[in-house]
Design a protein around this motif. Structure first.
Motif, PDB file in Angstrom:
ATOM      1  N   HIS A  18       0.838  -1.189   0.000  1.00 16.34           N
ATOM      2  CA  HIS A  18       0.000   0.000   0.000  1.00 16.34           C
ATOM      3  C   HIS A  18       0.878   1.246   0.000  1.00 16.34           C
ATOM      4  O   HIS A  18       1.846   1.326   0.771  1.00 16.34           O
ATOM      5  CB  HIS A  18      -0.906   0.049   1.239  1.00 16.34           C
ATOM      6  N   VAL A  19       0.543   2.209  -0.836  1.00 15.57           N
ATOM      7  CA  VAL A  19       1.126   3.548  -0.784  1.00 15.57           C
ATOM      8  C   VAL A  19      -0.024   4.507  -0.549  1.00 15.57           C
ATOM      9  O   VAL A  19      -1.011   4.497  -1.290  1.00 15.57           O
ATOM     10  CB  VAL A  19       1.869   3.907  -2.083  1.00 15.57           C
ATOM     11  N   ILE A  20       0.088   5.312   0.497  1.00 19.81           N
ATOM     12  CA  ILE A  20      -0.976   6.245   0.831  1.00 19.81           C
ATOM     13  C   ILE A  20      -0.404   7.655   0.850  1.00 19.81           C
ATOM     14  O   ILE A  20       0.794   7.865   1.062  1.00 19.81           O
ATOM     15  CB  ILE A  20      -1.648   5.900   2.174  1.00 19.81           C
ATOM     16  N   MET A  21      -1.281   8.640   0.614  1.00 21.14           N
ATOM     17  CA  MET A  21      -0.799  10.018   0.575  1.00 21.14           C
ATOM     18  C   MET A  21      -1.953  10.995   0.756  1.00 21.14           C
ATOM     19  O   MET A  21      -3.097  10.718   0.388  1.00 21.14           O
ATOM     20  CB  MET A  21      -0.076  10.292  -0.746  1.00 21.14           C
ATOM     21  N   ASN A  22      -1.627  12.105   1.367  1.00 20.80           N
ATOM     22  CA  ASN A  22      -2.535  13.241   1.531  1.00 20.80           C
ATOM     23  C   ASN A  22      -1.776  14.457   0.995  1.00 20.80           C
ATOM     24  O   ASN A  22      -1.309  15.296   1.759  1.00 20.80           O
ATOM     25  CB  ASN A  22      -2.893  13.395   3.004  1.00 20.80           C
ATOM     26  N   PRO A  23      -1.615  14.541  -0.347  1.00 18.94           N
ATOM     27  CA  PRO A  23      -0.763  15.587  -0.919  1.00 18.94           C
ATOM     28  C   PRO A  23      -1.290  16.982  -0.622  1.00 18.94           C
ATOM     29  O   PRO A  23      -2.472  17.155  -0.293  1.00 18.94           O
ATOM     30  CB  PRO A  23      -0.819  15.299  -2.432  1.00 18.94           C
ATOM     31  N   PRO A  24      -0.432  17.999  -0.713  1.00 15.32           N
ATOM     32  CA  PRO A  24      -0.894  19.377  -0.538  1.00 15.32           C
ATOM     33  C   PRO A  24      -2.124  19.654  -1.394  1.00 15.32           C
ATOM     34  O   PRO A  24      -2.167  19.283  -2.570  1.00 15.32           O
ATOM     35  CB  PRO A  24       0.311  20.213  -0.979  1.00 15.32           C
ATOM     36  N   ALA A  27       4.079  -2.639  -5.061  1.00 15.30           N
ATOM     37  CA  ALA A  27       4.317  -4.029  -5.428  1.00 15.30           C
ATOM     38  C   ALA A  27       3.244  -4.470  -6.417  1.00 15.30           C
ATOM     39  O   ALA A  27       2.207  -3.816  -6.565  1.00 15.30           O
ATOM     40  CB  ALA A  27       4.265  -4.899  -4.171  1.00 15.30           C
ATOM     41  N   PRO A  28       3.462  -5.566  -7.138  1.00 21.45           N
ATOM     42  CA  PRO A  28       2.414  -6.086  -8.018  1.00 21.45           C
ATOM     43  C   PRO A  28       1.101  -6.276  -7.255  1.00 21.45           C
ATOM     44  O   PRO A  28       1.100  -6.792  -6.135  1.00 21.45           O
ATOM     45  CB  PRO A  28       2.992  -7.426  -8.487  1.00 21.45           C
ATOM     46  N   LYS A  29       0.012  -5.791  -7.831  1.00 19.11           N
ATOM     47  CA  LYS A  29      -1.330  -5.850  -7.237  1.00 19.11           C
ATOM     48  C   LYS A  29      -1.469  -4.927  -6.027  1.00 19.11           C
ATOM     49  O   LYS A  29      -2.489  -4.992  -5.304  1.00 19.11           O
ATOM     50  CB  LYS A  29      -1.709  -7.283  -6.826  1.00 19.11           C
ATOM     51  N   GLY A  30      -0.473  -4.066  -5.789  1.00 25.84           N
ATOM     52  CA  GLY A  30      -0.545  -3.149  -4.666  1.00 25.84           C
ATOM     53  C   GLY A  30      -1.517  -2.007  -4.928  1.00 25.84           C
ATOM     54  O   GLY A  30      -1.864  -1.693  -6.067  1.00 25.84           O
ATOM     55  N   TYR A  31      -1.934  -1.347  -3.829  1.00 25.15           N
ATOM     56  CA  TYR A  31      -2.921  -0.277  -3.899  1.00 25.15           C
ATOM     57  C   TYR A  31      -2.297   1.081  -3.574  1.00 25.15           C
ATOM     58  O   TYR A  31      -1.522   1.208  -2.613  1.00 25.15           O
ATOM     59  CB  TYR A  31      -4.044  -0.520  -2.896  1.00 25.15           C
ATOM     60  N   LEU A  32      -2.674   2.080  -4.340  1.00 24.80           N
ATOM     61  CA  LEU A  32      -2.353   3.478  -4.042  1.00 24.80           C
ATOM     62  C   LEU A  32      -3.651   4.174  -3.648  1.00 24.80           C
ATOM     63  O   LEU A  32      -4.662   4.059  -4.358  1.00 24.80           O
ATOM     64  CB  LEU A  32      -1.731   4.163  -5.252  1.00 24.80           C
ATOM     65  N   THR A  33      -3.625   4.891  -2.522  1.00 26.52           N
ATOM     66  CA  THR A  33      -4.818   5.580  -2.032  1.00 26.52           C
ATOM     67  C   THR A  33      -4.447   6.989  -1.620  1.00 26.52           C
ATOM     68  O   THR A  33      -3.426   7.198  -0.944  1.00 26.52           O
ATOM     69  CB  THR A  33      -5.432   4.836  -0.831  1.00 26.52           C
ATOM     70  N   LEU A  34      -5.267   7.954  -2.026  1.00 33.10           N
ATOM     71  CA  LEU A  34      -5.024   9.339  -1.621  1.00 33.10           C
ATOM     72  C   LEU A  34      -6.335  10.037  -1.343  1.00 33.10           C
ATOM     73  O   LEU A  34      -7.407   9.622  -1.811  1.00 33.10           O
ATOM     74  CB  LEU A  34      -4.264  10.120  -2.692  1.00 33.10           C
ATOM     75  N   ILE A  35      -6.256  11.132  -0.575  1.00 29.99           N
ATOM     76  CA  ILE A  35      -7.368  12.043  -0.362  1.00 29.99           C
ATOM     77  C   ILE A  35      -6.954  13.409  -0.890  1.00 29.99           C
ATOM     78  O   ILE A  35      -5.801  13.825  -0.714  1.00 29.99           O
ATOM     79  CB  ILE A  35      -7.778  12.099   1.129  1.00 29.99           C
ATOM     80  N   GLN A  36      -7.882  14.094  -1.558  1.00 31.31           N
ATOM     81  CA  GLN A  36      -7.514  15.332  -2.236  1.00 31.31           C
ATOM     82  C   GLN A  36      -8.767  16.167  -2.477  1.00 31.31           C
ATOM     83  O   GLN A  36      -9.901  15.678  -2.376  1.00 31.31           O
ATOM     84  CB  GLN A  36      -6.816  14.995  -3.557  1.00 31.31           C
ATOM     85  N   ARG A  37      -8.582  17.425  -2.816  1.00 28.52           N
ATOM     86  CA  ARG A  37      -9.694  18.321  -3.128  1.00 28.52           C
ATOM     87  C   ARG A  37     -10.350  17.911  -4.447  1.00 28.52           C
ATOM     88  O   ARG A  37      -9.668  17.495  -5.384  1.00 28.52           O
ATOM     89  CB  ARG A  37      -9.208  19.770  -3.204  1.00 28.52           C
ATOM     90  N   ILE A  38     -11.667  18.063  -4.515  1.00 27.02           N
ATOM     91  CA  ILE A  38     -12.432  17.540  -5.640  1.00 27.02           C
ATOM     92  C   ILE A  38     -12.028  18.185  -6.965  1.00 27.02           C
ATOM     93  O   ILE A  38     -12.066  17.521  -8.015  1.00 27.02           O
ATOM     94  CB  ILE A  38     -13.944  17.716  -5.384  1.00 27.02           C
TER      95      ILE A  38
END
Length: 258
Positions: A120-126, A163-174
């Protein structure tokens, strides 16, 4: 209780998350974590033993919320600002959670991290485009809210760490949803979007996006997560919807299925 000072403008504060199950020290001034990182953490479908990387972890709120909800994770955080990285290390230790915090620019990750892949890679970018608007007075808040790394770079770097089949998740402005979708085109698949609105009669202000390495499922737009009951704010009483209250106080999941 004694306050710590890690070089920020004023001594930090101690704030409770997940109904007090997580205690987070963060700057009194500058960027302060609220509900957004808790929502991000709640949306991650992680299993014990999996690896998680948070890019731009700040004081560690999101990844530590996830670590409190799902035991036995291998957690790594990357944070550009040393003061915030130090607080993240302190928060991990104080909450007895295993988090390795690396102080680095995400565009110049150390070699040992570039050689790793994560489930998993997660992020709450600016949230704001540095090319538009004005800077915040506090440098830490300015970097956290605007920064100088384009959203496309955040997503490209995050995708490379999966990784293979890994998930990226982020929260961001619409309003940055089109930018995110363009950046992920041809990189990740199985994209799921959950809009987030303050109230039922308001347009969504945020979105949570999940995408998968090698994902082939069709694009999905989930029902909007509504934060508050009622059309308007009614005094100082708590107005969170039952679903959001369970996430914020009890560490409940936020399903990314519908």
């Amino acid at each position: 209780m004694a306050r710590l000072n890690w070089g920020v403008t004023e001594p930090d504060t101690l704030d409770a998350f997940l109904g007090g199950r997580l205690q987070i020290r963060q700057p009194r001034r500058g960027y302060r974590a609220g509900v957004d990182p808790v929502l991000l953490a709640a949306s991650i479908v992680a299993k014990p033993g999996q690896s998680v990387l948070e890019l731009g972890c700040g004081v560690g709120t999101a990844i530590l919320c996830l670590g409190r909800r799902v035991p036995g994770l291998d957690m790594t955080g990357v944070e550009l600002q040393p003061d915030y990285a130090n607080l993240a290390r302190h928060n991990a230790k104080a909450n007895d959670l295993p988090l390795n915090v690396i102080t680095a620019d995400l565009r110049a990750l150390p070699a040992e991290l570039r050689q790793r892949r994560f489930d998993h890679v997660i992020m709450n970018p600016p949230y704001f485009n540095r090319g538009a608007g004005t800077s915040a007075i506090d440098p830490g808040r300015d970097t956290a809210l605007g920064g100088d790394t384009p959203l496309t770079d955040w997503l490209d770097i995050g995708a490379r760490r999966l990784a293979p089949k890994g998930y990226l998740t982020l929260i961001q402005r619409i309003e940055r949803l089109p930018e995110a979708l363009i950046a992920l085109q041809g990189r990740l698949g199985s994209i799921v979007i959950r809009p987030v609105a303050g109230r039922s009669e308001r347009a969504p202000g945020l979105f949570i996006l999940r995408a998968r390495q090698e994902g082939r499922a069709p694009f999905r737009l989930l029902p909007t997560l509504v934060m508050h009951i009622g059309a308007t704010h009614d005094g100082d009483k708590d107005s969170y919807t039952p679903q959001v209250a369970a996430i914020l106080r009890n560490g409940a999941d936020l399903p990314m299925t519908g």
